[in-house]
Design an enzyme around this catalytic site. Structure first.
Site, PDB file in Angstrom:
ATOM      1  N   ASP A 194       1.022  -1.118  -0.056  1.00 19.69           N
ATOM      2  CA  ASP A 194       0.003  -0.023  -0.117  1.00 19.69           C
ATOM      3  C   ASP A 194       0.744   1.040  -0.100  1.00 19.69           C
ATOM      4  O   ASP A 194       1.997   1.144   0.093  1.00 19.69           O
ATOM      5  CB  ASP A 194      -0.885  -0.064   1.151  1.00 19.69           C
ATOM      6  CG  ASP A 194      -2.444   0.610   0.839  1.00 19.69           C
ATOM      7  OD1 ASP A 194      -2.187   1.430  -0.015  1.00 19.69           O
ATOM      8  OD2 ASP A 194      -3.261   0.590   1.644  1.00 19.69           O
ATOM      9  N   HIS A 195       0.163   2.477   0.120  1.00 23.18           N
ATOM     10  CA  HIS A 195       0.830   3.609  -0.069  1.00 23.18           C
ATOM     11  C   HIS A 195       1.819   3.963   0.847  1.00 23.18           C
ATOM     12  O   HIS A 195       1.898   3.582   2.016  1.00 23.18           O
ATOM     13  CB  HIS A 195      -0.189   4.934   0.111  1.00 23.18           C
ATOM     14  CG  HIS A 195      -0.817   4.791   1.398  1.00 23.18           C
ATOM     15  ND1 HIS A 195      -0.187   5.498   2.557  1.00 23.18           N
ATOM     16  CD2 HIS A 195      -1.940   4.137   1.751  1.00 23.18           C
ATOM     17  CE1 HIS A 195      -0.945   5.377   3.638  1.00 23.18           C
ATOM     18  NE2 HIS A 195      -2.083   4.546   3.278  1.00 23.18           N
ATOM     19  N   ASP A 196       3.120   4.579   0.525  1.00 27.36           N
ATOM     20  CA  ASP A 196       4.183   4.910   1.284  1.00 27.36           C
ATOM     21  C   ASP A 196       5.133   3.794   2.006  1.00 27.36           C
ATOM     22  O   ASP A 196       5.699   4.080   2.918  1.00 27.36           O
ATOM     23  CB  ASP A 196       3.706   6.009   2.551  1.00 27.36           C
ATOM     24  CG  ASP A 196       3.048   7.071   2.101  1.00 27.36           C
ATOM     25  OD1 ASP A 196       3.647   8.080   1.312  1.00 27.36           O
ATOM     26  OD2 ASP A 196       1.612   7.438   1.939  1.00 27.36           O
TER      27      ASP A 196
END
Length: 213
Positions: free
Chosen positions: A138-140
């Site tokens: 997922d993000h980051d």
């Protein structure tokens, strides 16, 4: 992919065959495999066994090809990663067309993203990483060099995996957790807290089952 040179897959086992399939899916030329196993057939789906990794000592062979690691064992991958670096080999980066990867993702040399994987915005993937079939990053998230994310594993937002982490099939890691260098997350585990380097964790919730060293 990071190079227009024909690809040499180092390792002709199951993982190597998956990389061959990715190359076919994206239209990359495959020169063949390097593998020391003398019991292998001379070709695998039309790709020849060219020899062992000793061929990396031939500089003319090295400069003519791009290389990607087709072995799953973390210790062997680490050794071959070092070998490729010493040979100053150019690395292929392979992303299956059936993967969903944000345009705002960084992917390092020699890394592979397999069919059905999802890599979301502002994730960073280092060199020689594997985001395996159906995995979700997922993000980051930050995957340092040599990290392997197993099939169907899920990393929530902001997870950091330090170098050479192995996350097993179907494991899940909650947001903002850090997995320490060389740690192993067992298949099917759920990780809610930071994991020290070098240990193996397993279970729901995941607990340390093997200490470092």
């Amino acid at each position: 992919m990071s190079s227009d040179k024909p690809v040499v897959i180092v390792g002709a086992g199951g993982h190597g065959k998956v990389l061959l399939d990715i190359c076919h899916a994206i239209g990359s030329r495959v020169a063949g495999f390097l593998d020391a196993d003398t019991t292998l057939p001379p070709q695998i789906h039309g790709a020849p066994i060219l020899g062992s990794d000793a061929m990396l000592e031939d500089q003319s062979f090295v400069v003519a090809h791009a290389f990607v690691l087709g072995v799953g064992d973390p210790a062997i991958r680490s050794r071959l990663n070092t070998y490729l670096g010493q040979a100053e080999a150019e690395l292929a980066t392979l992303v299956h067309p059936a993967a969903v990867v944000s345009e705002f993702v960084e992917i390092g040399g020699g890394s592979t993203v397999h069919a059905g994987a999802i890599v979301n915005i502002d994730a960073r993937i280092g060199g020689h990483c594997v985001v395996n079939t159906g995995a979700s990053v997922d993000h980051d998230c930050i995957l340092s060099d040599g990290v392997q994310i197993g099939p169907g594993a899920t990393l929530a937002g902001g997870v950091t995996c330090q170098p050479n982490v192995f996350v097993g099939t179907g494991a899940s890691i909650l947001p903002n957790v850090t997995i320490g260098k060389d740690a192993v997350v067992g298949g099917g585990s759920s990780v809610a807290n930071d994991v020290p380097g070098g240990v193996t964790v397993y279970g729901v919730p995941a607990r340390i089952v093997r200490q470092a060293g």
